[in-house]
Design an enzyme around this catalytic site. Structure first.
Site, PDB file in Angstrom:
ATOM      1  N   ASN A  19      -5.867  -5.398  -5.775  1.00 51.87           N
ATOM      2  CA  ASN A  19      -7.037  -4.831  -5.125  1.00 51.87           C
ATOM      3  C   ASN A  19      -6.989  -3.315  -4.989  1.00 51.87           C
ATOM      4  OD1 ASN A  19      -9.386  -4.831  -3.083  1.00 51.87           O
ATOM      5  ND2 ASN A  19      -7.683  -4.055  -1.849  1.00 51.87           N
ATOM      6  N   ASP A  65       0.850  -1.184   0.000  1.00 51.86           N
ATOM      7  CA  ASP A  65       0.000   0.000   0.000  1.00 51.86           C
ATOM      8  C   ASP A  65       0.888   1.237   0.000  1.00 51.86           C
ATOM      9  OD1 ASP A  65      -3.267   0.136   0.966  1.00 51.86           O
ATOM     10  OD2 ASP A  65      -2.151   2.016   0.927  1.00 51.86           O
ATOM     11  N   THR A 120     -16.644  -0.383   4.205  1.00 50.72           N
ATOM     12  CA  THR A 120     -15.216  -0.091   4.257  1.00 50.72           C
ATOM     13  C   THR A 120     -15.036   1.397   4.557  1.00 50.72           C
ATOM     14  OG1 THR A 120     -15.107   0.463   1.912  1.00 50.72           O
ATOM     15  CG2 THR A 120     -14.750  -1.857   2.506  1.00 50.72           C
ATOM     16  N   TYR A 158     -14.383   6.006 -12.646  1.00 52.02           N
ATOM     17  CA  TYR A 158     -14.396   4.755 -11.875  1.00 52.02           C
ATOM     18  C   TYR A 158     -15.045   3.638 -12.685  1.00 52.02           C
ATOM     19  CZ  TYR A 158     -15.288   1.513  -8.007  1.00 52.02           C
ATOM     20  OH  TYR A 158     -15.330   0.407  -7.188  1.00 52.02           O
ATOM     21  N   ASP A 210       3.614   2.042  -4.698  1.00 50.07           N
ATOM     22  CA  ASP A 210       2.725   2.858  -5.510  1.00 50.07           C
ATOM     23  C   ASP A 210       2.462   2.091  -6.801  1.00 50.07           C
ATOM     24  OD1 ASP A 210       1.466   4.652  -7.168  1.00 50.07           O
ATOM     25  OD2 ASP A 210       2.901   6.282  -6.876  1.00 50.07           O
ATOM     26  N   VAL A 211       1.260   1.556  -6.945  1.00 52.47           N
ATOM     27  CA  VAL A 211       0.978   0.671  -8.077  1.00 52.47           C
ATOM     28  C   VAL A 211       0.978   1.389  -9.418  1.00 52.47           C
ATOM     29  CG1 VAL A 211      -0.331  -0.955  -6.658  1.00 52.47           C
ATOM     30  CG2 VAL A 211      -1.537   0.915  -7.834  1.00 52.47           C
TER      31      VAL A 211
END
Length: 268
Positions: free
Chosen positions: A93, A40, A193, A158, A66-67
């Site tokens: 995810n 993360d 969440t 999104y 950092d994806v």
């Protein structure tokens, strides 16, 4: 019949694992015996998730990643491979939500959402696939969304990113199948969440918003992150050995329901 999943000796990498579905999945895989890597950008919360797992007797380590940067992803997965020798499960995810109409979404905002939610998933999945391919085994999971199919006017970036996840998953599933690697997506609906709670706050009455979101679902409630984690464990386990290229809904029946205003048969 109760199915118990055993991931003892396996290495599991989860991105976006500092909170929500990622944290619940990290905890569940660790409880099933896996060595879990918590990836993360939030070091504080990510380290806390790993520490909680370790204090409970599990195995977990945190890596800041950092994806959106391939160099960052390559470094993080390189550390995993150097430490554990392989990757058995990669759960892509990491993601962010977005509420803004097309007409007011700036190009930089659009790019940020797609960079994290779609390109980030691609970069992690690609590196994981390259690591798994020589071993001819492994599982890659994605977090998609029902928004990839049915969405709202305010969720353009999104929805586009999550629709892209579906295409990416299916293409990779076909490419990976000859190498013994399975690839699937989970499509969570309204799940309790921190991200959902933050969205609820925008309504002015968060608790009322959460109640309303739950009430419109056939099961009458929103979901729990642990319920999504349970599905992740199933899909990564031998119990799902003939499932690849699939999208599995975790939405309390929402996608099965015809919107009330569009009903063509009067209810009895």
């Amino acid at each position: 019949m109760t199915i118990t999943h055993d991931f003892t000796g396996q290495t599991v990498v989860i991105t976006g694992a500092a909170s929500g579905i990622g944290a619940a999945s990290a905890t569940a895989f660790a409880a099933a015996g896996a060595s879990v890597w918590v990836l993360d950008v939030d070091a504080g919360r990510g380290e806390a998730v790993a520490a909680d797992i370790v204090s409970g007797g599990g195995r977990a380590r945190f890596l800041r990643c950092d994806v959106t940067g391939d160099a960052d992803v390559e470094h993080a997965l390189g550390v995993v491979l150097a430490e554990d020798g392989g990757i058995d499960v990669a759960y892509c995810n990491a993601g962010i939500g977005w509420i803004k109409p097309v007409s007011t979404t700036e190009p930089d905002e659009w790019r940020r959402v797609l960079d994290i939610d779609l390109t980030g998933a691609f970069l992690v999945a690609r590196r994981a696939f390259l690591a798994m391919r020589p071993r001819r085994s492994g599982v890659i999971l994605f977090t998609g969304s029902p928004h990839g199919y049915r969405t709202m006017a305010e969720t353009s970036a999104y929805a586009a990113a999550k629709a892209g996840i579906g295409g990416l998953m299916r293409a990779l599933a076909l490419e990976a199948a000859p190498h013994g690697i399975r690839v699937n997506s989970l499509l969570p609906g309204a799940i309790d969440t921190p991200a959902l709670r933050a969205e609820a706050e925008l309504s002015g009455d968060a608790e009322d918003a959460v109640r309303r979101w739950g009430a419109v679902r056939p099961l009458g409630r929103i979901g729990r992150a642990e319920e999504v984690a349970d599905l992740a464990l199933f899909l990564a386990s031998p119990a799902a050995s003939f499932i690849t290229g699939a999208e599995l809904l975790v939405d309390g029946g929402a996608m099965a329901a015809q919107p009330a205003g569009l009903a063509t048969v009067a209810p009895k």
